[in-house]
Each structure stands twice: as structure tokens, then as C-alpha cells.
Design an enzyme around this catalytic site. Structure first.
Site, PDB file in Angstrom:
ATOM      1  N   ASP A  48       0.848  -1.191   0.000  1.00  0.00           N
ATOM      2  CA  ASP A  48       0.000   0.000   0.000  1.00  0.00           C
ATOM      3  C   ASP A  48       0.886   1.245   0.000  1.00  0.00           C
ATOM      4  O   ASP A  48       2.026   1.207   0.463  1.00  0.00           O
ATOM      5  CB  ASP A  48      -0.900  -0.031   1.254  1.00  0.00           C
ATOM      6  CG  ASP A  48      -2.128   0.851   1.085  1.00  0.00           C
ATOM      7  OD1 ASP A  48      -2.316   1.446   0.010  1.00  0.00           O
ATOM      8  OD2 ASP A  48      -2.912   0.955   2.052  1.00  0.00           O
ATOM      9  N   ASN A  96     -10.265  -3.134  -6.757  1.00  0.00           N
ATOM     10  CA  ASN A  96      -9.419  -2.189  -7.506  1.00  0.00           C
ATOM     11  C   ASN A  96      -9.989  -1.821  -8.875  1.00  0.00           C
ATOM     12  O   ASN A  96      -9.564  -0.826  -9.478  1.00  0.00           O
ATOM     13  CB  ASN A  96      -7.987  -2.727  -7.659  1.00  0.00           C
ATOM     14  CG  ASN A  96      -7.182  -2.669  -6.378  1.00  0.00           C
ATOM     15  OD1 ASN A  96      -6.300  -3.486  -6.140  1.00  0.00           O
ATOM     16  ND2 ASN A  96      -7.474  -1.695  -5.516  1.00  0.00           N
TER      17      ASN A  96
HETATM   18  C1  FPP Z   1      -1.682  -0.018  -3.528  1.00  0.00           C
HETATM   19  O1  FPP Z   1      -1.238   1.318  -3.457  1.00  0.00           O
HETATM   20  C2  FPP Z   1      -1.063  -0.717  -4.654  1.00  0.00           C
HETATM   21  C3  FPP Z   1      -1.730  -1.376  -5.655  1.00  0.00           C
HETATM   22  C4  FPP Z   1      -3.176  -1.467  -5.723  1.00  0.00           C
HETATM   23  C5  FPP Z   1      -1.019  -2.023  -6.776  1.00  0.00           C
HETATM   24  C6  FPP Z   1       0.208  -2.780  -6.386  1.00  0.00           C
HETATM   25  C7  FPP Z   1       0.866  -3.270  -7.595  1.00  0.00           C
HETATM   26  C8  FPP Z   1       2.191  -3.233  -7.822  1.00  0.00           C
HETATM   27  C9  FPP Z   1       3.193  -2.681  -6.902  1.00  0.00           C
HETATM   28  C10 FPP Z   1       2.688  -3.813  -9.075  1.00  0.00           C
HETATM   29  C11 FPP Z   1       3.181  -5.217  -8.823  1.00  0.00           C
HETATM   30  C12 FPP Z   1       3.345  -5.893 -10.122  1.00  0.00           C
HETATM   31  C13 FPP Z   1       4.021  -7.045 -10.350  1.00  0.00           C
HETATM   32  C14 FPP Z   1       3.932  -7.731 -11.652  1.00  0.00           C
HETATM   33  C15 FPP Z   1       4.895  -7.653  -9.364  1.00  0.00           C
HETATM   34  P1  FPP Z   1      -2.311   2.475  -3.652  1.00  0.00           P
HETATM   35  O2  FPP Z   1      -2.420   2.798  -5.094  1.00  0.00           O
HETATM   36  O3  FPP Z   1      -3.602   2.071  -3.005  1.00  0.00           O
HETATM   37  O4  FPP Z   1      -1.644   3.648  -2.860  1.00  0.00           O
HETATM   38  P2  FPP Z   1      -2.388   4.832  -2.072  1.00  0.00           P
HETATM   39  O5  FPP Z   1      -3.174   4.168  -0.971  1.00  0.00           O
HETATM   40  O6  FPP Z   1      -1.261   5.664  -1.558  1.00  0.00           O
HETATM   41  O7  FPP Z   1      -3.252   5.556  -3.054  1.00  0.00           O
END
Ligand code: FPP
Length: 273
Positions: A48, A96
Site C-alpha cells: 500500500d 481495484n
Molecule cells: C496499492 O497502493 C497498490 C496497488 C493497488 C497495486 C500494487 C501493484 C504493484 C506494486 C505492481 C506489482 C506488479 C508485479 C507484476 C509484481 P495504492 O495505489 O492504493 O496507494 P495509495 O493508498 O497511496 O493511493
């Protein structure tokens, strides 16, 4: 086991693991406090804070996701060097899809491009890749790419890396409930014969033990529909570090924190028994 033998075994393991790492003084100080004979076999991670990481730097949210891929690989690489056998990442939840179309599309492209970029390294580093979740909504191209990657890495034994994609813990339990109900209706099974083990064995995660440790980054303290059944007895470690900044030092801190917990599984601790 007698305690001096135990210390010897632990020190020996620690030395052999340390030789695989290049550690900074700060990493060494945490590393040396860990008892590597008591490492979690399975670590699950809710990544996150990608969006907040990007916002702090005046960048687009998608650049946070992109930076987060490097953290995934660093953690997989570190887990391959310690006695942890499974690491599971929550990469895309069924919730998501509510994000903007452009962010969802960027994430789908990132899953694909990361797979292409890292597949040779996964092979080289002995990583077996698994995917859990309902991939049917991800599109035939991604589904096929991950299927091929799973097949190609299936004989690797150093570490099993699982990506949860279009995953929902509730949906997984519901899927299993429906299939067991169908078997009861067809007369193949009696409802009284249904056991917890049968449910565990039917979940997407049936190939691995339940996680002993769950890590969630970026200061949130929720499990957000991740591995609801499997996390029943897991220890939770929450850190303020945003996912793109998460490195092996943070993994070591989480493991040390895990080892400082008194895991009683509903029983009583040894001091009070
Ligand atoms: C949450 O942060 C993150 C995600 C929903 C996506 C995570 C995906 C990756 C890191 C890519 C991984 C890919 C591979 C192929 C290994 P957020 O967007 O909710 O952050 P925020 O809460 O600060 O808005």
C-alpha cells in the site's frame, strides 16, 4: 533441543545467510537480532502507499506502482536467501476495478511488462511464480502470459512468489462453499463430512501453508479482503513505509517484530501454564 546446541545452529544459519547478503550497518544490526531458525515459512504482503509515494514526489500515481515493482523484486530476492519459502503479494483486488480506467489499464500493462522484464531473473534466482484470483476478468492475453510463466517456473524451489490478481478473500470462500454445496446436492458428500481441512484444500492457496506473518505498508491497519481464511492465526505487522520504499531492512524489521510476539493459537502462554 538443548539451548547451547540451539544457539550454535542459529549462529551457523545466521552466518550462512549473511554471506548471501551485502548488509549496511543498519541492516546488520537488525539482521543479528533475528533467530533464523524461527523464520516465518510464509509471508503475505499488502502493498500500500504507491499513490501517496508518487504524490509526495509530484508524480503520477502510476509511477508509484512502477516503483513498487522494484520493491516486489527486492523482497522476493531477500526471501530467496532466508528460510522463508512462500511470499504472497496482494497486487490487484476485485475492489481495484473501481479505480479510474486509466489507472486500471496502467496496472494491467505493468503486470504484463513486469513479467516480461523479470521472467529470466525469476528463472535464474530459482523463483516459482504462482497466481491466485479470478484471472478470467484480466483478459486472455494476461491470463495466458501468467499461465506460461507459472509453467516455466514450476520446477524452481528456492522461493515461491504468489501474486494475488483480481483476488477477493470472500469470493474465494464463496466459490468453495458453492462447490461443496454442489457436491452435497449431487449426493457425493454429506454436509456433516465437511471439514476445515477440505475448505483449506479447496482455496486458491491450497498449495502453500497459511501465512505466519502479514505485512501491510503505508500506515493502514486493515486486511481489505485479503486471505481472510488463511490469516486466521497470522501475526500482523503494520509499517508507515510506503510500498515503493520497502526494502530488505523493512522485511528484517517485520520478521524481528514477528519473533517478539507470543503466538498462543488460542491456548495459554508457557509462563501462565
Ligand atoms: C496499492 O497502493 C497498490 C496497488 C493497488 C497495486 C500494487 C501493484 C504493484 C506494486 C505492481 C506489482 C506488479 C508485479 C507484476 C509484481 P495504492 O495505489 O492504493 O496507494 P495509495 O493508498 O497511496 O493511493
Amino acid at each position: 533441543m538443548n539451548s547451547s546446541l540451539f544457539t550454535k545452529e542459529s549462529n551457523h544459519l545466521s552466518e550462512s545467510i549473511r554471506s548471501d547478503f551485502q548488509l549496511s550497518p543498519q541492516e546488520t544490526s537488525i539482521f543479528d537480532q533475528i533467530d533464523w531458525t524461527k523464520c516465518p515459512r510464509h509471508v503475505a504482503i499488502i502493498m500500500d502507499g504507491n499513490g501517496r509515494w508518487a504524490k509526495q514526489r509530484g508524480k503520477l500515481r502510476t509511477s508509484g506502482h512502477k516503483a513498487g515493482v522494484q520493491s516486489v523484486y527486492d523482497v522476493v530476492e531477500a526471501c530467496g536467501k532466508i528460510p522463508t519459502e512462500y511470499v504472497t503479494f496482494y497486487a490487484f483486488s476485485t475492489e481495484n476495478w473501481r479505480r479510474s480506467e486509466s489507472e486500471v489499464n496502467a496496472l494491467m500493462s505493468l503486470f504484463s511488462s513486469s513479467l516480461i522484464k523479470y521472467i529470466d531473473r525469476l528463472e535464474r534466482d530459482g523463483v516459482s511464480l504462482r497466481v491466485i484470483g479470478d484471472l478470467s476478468r484480466m483478459g486472455p492475453k494476461i491470463k495466458e502470459e501468467f499461465r506460461q510463466a507459472e509453467e516455466r517456473t514450476s520446477n524452481n524451489t528456492k522461493i515461491c512468489m504468489t501474486l494475488a490478481l483480481n483476488y477477493s478473500g470472500r469470493a474465494d470462500i464463496t466459490r468453495v462453499a458453492k462447490s461443496l454445496a454442489d457436491r452435497v446436492v449431487s449426493g457425493e458428500l454429506k454436509s456433516t463430512d465437511i471439514t476445515e481441512e477440505m475448505i483449506s484444500n479447496s482455496l486458491f492457496t491450497n498449495f502453500c501453508p497459511d501465512p505466519e506473518l502479514l505485512i501491510r505498508t503505508s500506515g493502514e491497519s486493515r486486511i481489505s479482503n485479503f486471505l481472510l481464511w488463511e490469516l486466521a492465526y497470522s501475526e500482523f505487522h503494520f509499517t508507515n513505509v510506503h510500498w515503493p520504499d520497502f526494502r530488505k531492512l523493512d522485511l528484517f524489521k517485520a520478521i524481528l517484530n514477528f519473533q517478539q510476539r507470543d503466538r498462543r493459537f488460542g491456548g495459554i502462554d508457557s509462563v501462565n501454564s
